[in-house]
Design an enzyme around this catalytic site. Structure first.
Site, PDB file in Angstrom:
ATOM      1  N   PRO A 157       0.901  -1.397  -0.291  1.00  0.00           N
ATOM      2  CA  PRO A 157      -0.158  -0.192  -0.159  1.00  0.00           C
ATOM      3  C   PRO A 157       0.906   1.403   0.115  1.00  0.00           C
ATOM      4  CG  PRO A 157      -0.931  -1.564   1.455  1.00  0.00           C
ATOM      5  CD  PRO A 157       0.314  -2.071   1.024  1.00  0.00           C
ATOM      6  N   ASN A 158       0.286   2.075  -0.917  1.00  0.00           N
ATOM      7  CA  ASN A 158       0.961   3.514  -0.995  1.00  0.00           C
ATOM      8  C   ASN A 158       1.967   3.578  -1.729  1.00  0.00           C
ATOM      9  OD1 ASN A 158      -1.335   4.814   0.026  1.00  0.00           O
ATOM     10  ND2 ASN A 158      -0.930   4.005   2.238  1.00  0.00           N
ATOM     11  N   ARG A 194       5.377  12.176  -2.724  1.00  0.00           N
ATOM     12  CA  ARG A 194       5.172  12.933  -1.653  1.00  0.00           C
ATOM     13  C   ARG A 194       6.513  12.394  -0.512  1.00  0.00           C
ATOM     14  NH1 ARG A 194      -0.134  13.256   1.075  1.00  0.00           N
ATOM     15  NH2 ARG A 194       0.989  14.828   2.145  1.00  0.00           N
ATOM     16  N   TYR A 217      11.196   9.105   1.793  1.00  0.00           N
ATOM     17  CA  TYR A 217      11.239   8.164   0.909  1.00  0.00           C
ATOM     18  C   TYR A 217      12.177   8.165  -0.431  1.00  0.00           C
ATOM     19  CZ  TYR A 217       7.659   6.307   3.603  1.00  0.00           C
ATOM     20  OH  TYR A 217       6.723   5.717   5.009  1.00  0.00           O
ATOM     21  N   ASN A 268       8.486  -5.267  -0.277  1.00  0.00           N
ATOM     22  CA  ASN A 268       8.207  -4.031   0.857  1.00  0.00           C
ATOM     23  C   ASN A 268       6.590  -4.148   0.992  1.00  0.00           C
ATOM     24  OD1 ASN A 268       7.714  -1.680   2.288  1.00  0.00           O
ATOM     25  ND2 ASN A 268       8.975  -0.568   0.886  1.00  0.00           N
ATOM     26  N   ALA A 312       2.652  -0.599   4.957  1.00  0.00           N
ATOM     27  CA  ALA A 312       2.253  -0.672   6.258  1.00  0.00           C
ATOM     28  C   ALA A 312       1.465  -2.152   6.555  1.00  0.00           C
ATOM     29  CB  ALA A 312       1.094   0.385   6.431  1.00  0.00           C
ATOM     30  N   HIS A 344       3.165  -4.480   9.395  1.00  0.00           N
ATOM     31  CA  HIS A 344       2.984  -4.229  10.606  1.00  0.00           C
ATOM     32  C   HIS A 344       1.577  -4.798  11.204  1.00  0.00           C
ATOM     33  CE1 HIS A 344       6.363  -1.362  10.017  1.00  0.00           C
ATOM     34  NE2 HIS A 344       5.508  -0.664   9.359  1.00  0.00           N
ATOM     35  N   GLU A 381      13.083  -8.970   2.764  1.00  0.00           N
ATOM     36  CA  GLU A 381      12.161  -7.772   3.246  1.00  0.00           C
ATOM     37  C   GLU A 381      12.870  -6.511   3.201  1.00  0.00           C
ATOM     38  OE1 GLU A 381      10.836  -8.314   7.175  1.00  0.00           O
ATOM     39  OE2 GLU A 381       9.817  -6.324   6.976  1.00  0.00           O
ATOM     40  N   HIS A 412      12.544  -2.283   3.533  1.00  0.00           N
ATOM     41  CA  HIS A 412      11.972  -0.830   3.901  1.00  0.00           C
ATOM     42  C   HIS A 412      12.698   0.035   3.578  1.00  0.00           C
ATOM     43  CE1 HIS A 412       8.931  -3.177   5.728  1.00  0.00           C
ATOM     44  NE2 HIS A 412       9.661  -3.843   6.297  1.00  0.00           N
ATOM     45  N   ILE A 413      12.258   1.070   2.784  1.00  0.00           N
ATOM     46  CA  ILE A 413      13.108   2.016   2.343  1.00  0.00           C
ATOM     47  C   ILE A 413      13.646   3.064   3.437  1.00  0.00           C
ATOM     48  CG2 ILE A 413      12.943   4.554   0.960  1.00  0.00           C
ATOM     49  CD1 ILE A 413      10.508   2.956  -0.688  1.00  0.00           C
ATOM     50  N   SER A 414      12.713   3.426   4.305  1.00  0.00           N
ATOM     51  CA  SER A 414      13.069   3.993   5.703  1.00  0.00           C
ATOM     52  C   SER A 414      13.644   3.250   6.719  1.00  0.00           C
ATOM     53  CB  SER A 414      11.689   4.911   6.124  1.00  0.00           C
ATOM     54  OG  SER A 414      10.957   3.918   6.662  1.00  0.00           O
ATOM     55  N   ARG A 431      11.579   5.292  13.443  1.00  0.00           N
ATOM     56  CA  ARG A 431      10.339   6.051  13.251  1.00  0.00           C
ATOM     57  C   ARG A 431       9.374   5.655  14.398  1.00  0.00           C
ATOM     58  NH1 ARG A 431       8.437   5.510   7.176  1.00  0.00           N
ATOM     59  NH2 ARG A 431       7.155   7.149   7.960  1.00  0.00           N
ATOM     60  N   ARG A 473       5.750   1.038  14.046  1.00  0.00           N
ATOM     61  CA  ARG A 473       6.539   0.641  12.521  1.00  0.00           C
ATOM     62  C   ARG A 473       7.525  -0.317  13.095  1.00  0.00           C
ATOM     63  NH1 ARG A 473       4.532   3.835   8.390  1.00  0.00           N
ATOM     64  NH2 ARG A 473       4.000   5.931   9.198  1.00  0.00           N
TER      65      ARG A 473
HETATM   66  O1  CA2 Z   1       9.819   2.317   4.777  1.00  0.00           O
HETATM   67  C1  CA2 Z   1       9.254   1.652   4.173  1.00  0.00           C
HETATM   68  O2  CA2 Z   1       9.700   1.344   2.816  1.00  0.00           O
HETATM   69  C2  CA2 Z   1       7.751   1.396   4.757  1.00  0.00           C
HETATM   70  O3  CA2 Z   1       7.764  -0.027   4.153  1.00  0.00           O
HETATM   71  C3  CA2 Z   1       6.955   2.192   3.836  1.00  0.00           C
HETATM   72  C4  CA2 Z   1       5.485   2.012   4.292  1.00  0.00           C
HETATM   73  C5  CA2 Z   1       5.368   2.461   5.707  1.00  0.00           C
HETATM   74  O4  CA2 Z   1       3.996   2.171   6.173  1.00  0.00           O
HETATM   75  C6  CA2 Z   1       6.496   1.281   6.275  1.00  0.00           C
HETATM   76  O5  CA2 Z   1       6.291   1.747   7.838  1.00  0.00           O
HETATM   77  C7  CA2 Z   1       7.528   1.793   6.028  1.00  0.00           C
HETATM   78  C8  CA2 Z   1       4.596   3.420   3.793  1.00  0.00           C
HETATM   79  C9  CA2 Z   1       4.676   3.404   2.271  1.00  0.00           C
HETATM   80  C10 CA2 Z   1       4.216   4.937   2.009  1.00  0.00           C
HETATM   81  O6  CA2 Z   1       4.816   5.364   0.599  1.00  0.00           O
HETATM   82  C11 CA2 Z   1       4.527   6.698   0.354  1.00  0.00           C
HETATM   83  C12 CA2 Z   1       5.418   7.155  -0.440  1.00  0.00           C
HETATM   84  C13 CA2 Z   1       5.285   8.373  -0.751  1.00  0.00           C
HETATM   85  C14 CA2 Z   1       4.410   9.142  -0.387  1.00  0.00           C
HETATM   86  C15 CA2 Z   1       3.658   8.672   0.574  1.00  0.00           C
HETATM   87  C16 CA2 Z   1       3.620   7.341   1.087  1.00  0.00           C
END
Ligand code: CA2
Length: 146
Positions: free
Chosen positions: A11-12, A19, A24, A75, A78, A81, A99, A101-103, A108, A112
């Protein structure tokens, strides 16, 4: 025939590069997929990359990877979690699971910090930006012996 690696984004992650670049980065998901496919070609691996905002779709794709794909890079966004369903699906997959995760999820919010997927993952890469996908693919290549 080169081995297939399934790359799943949850998702997302379709919003990458649009954004929150401070978290990210600036690369779009299309940029990430292109660089993974390019490295895959160098390593002699085929890449199939998919993104969905829907848990059931992600579960279906993990199930589809059984028997067709040699490894999964995921990846789960959300769902990482929250989703025991995704963990169960990954537990039914036999090959390497990496697995990403970009961040750095550990820097955080506390919610998370826990990943259901890590219990199945053969490796976890966090906080390396979108390079994490490339690091995961190199590890997959090593685990597959290609
Ligand atoms: O750090 C990551 O890759 C995450 O998997 C990204 C998820 C977040 O819920 C995880 O805790 C960590 C969220 C992805 C949302 O991506 C966006 C990218 C640009 C703008 C808004 C959201």
């Amino acid at each position: 025939m080169p081995k297939l690696v399934t790359v799943l984004n949850g998702p997302n992650l379709n919003l990458l590069g649009q954004r929150q670049p401070e978290i990210y980065g600036h690369a779009t998901l299309a940029d990430v997929v292109a660089s993974v496919a390019e490295l895959g070609a160098t390593l002699g691996l085929r890449i199939e990359a998919k993104q969905s905002n829907h848990e059931g779709q992600m579960v279906d794709w993990v199930q589809d990877a059984r028997g067709t794909s040699s490894a999964i890079i995921i990846n789960a966004g959300a769902l990482t979690h929250t989703s025991i369903a995704l963990l169960d699906a990954l537990n039914a997959f036999d090959g390497p699971v990496l697995e990403v995760h970009i961040s750095n999820i550990h820097k955080r919010e506390v919610f998370r910090h826990h990943s259901f997927i890590s219990q199945r993952a053969d490796g976890v890469i966090v906080g390396c930006g979108t390079d994490g996908y490339l690091l995961a693919l190199r590890r997959v290549a090593s685990l597959l012996g290609v």
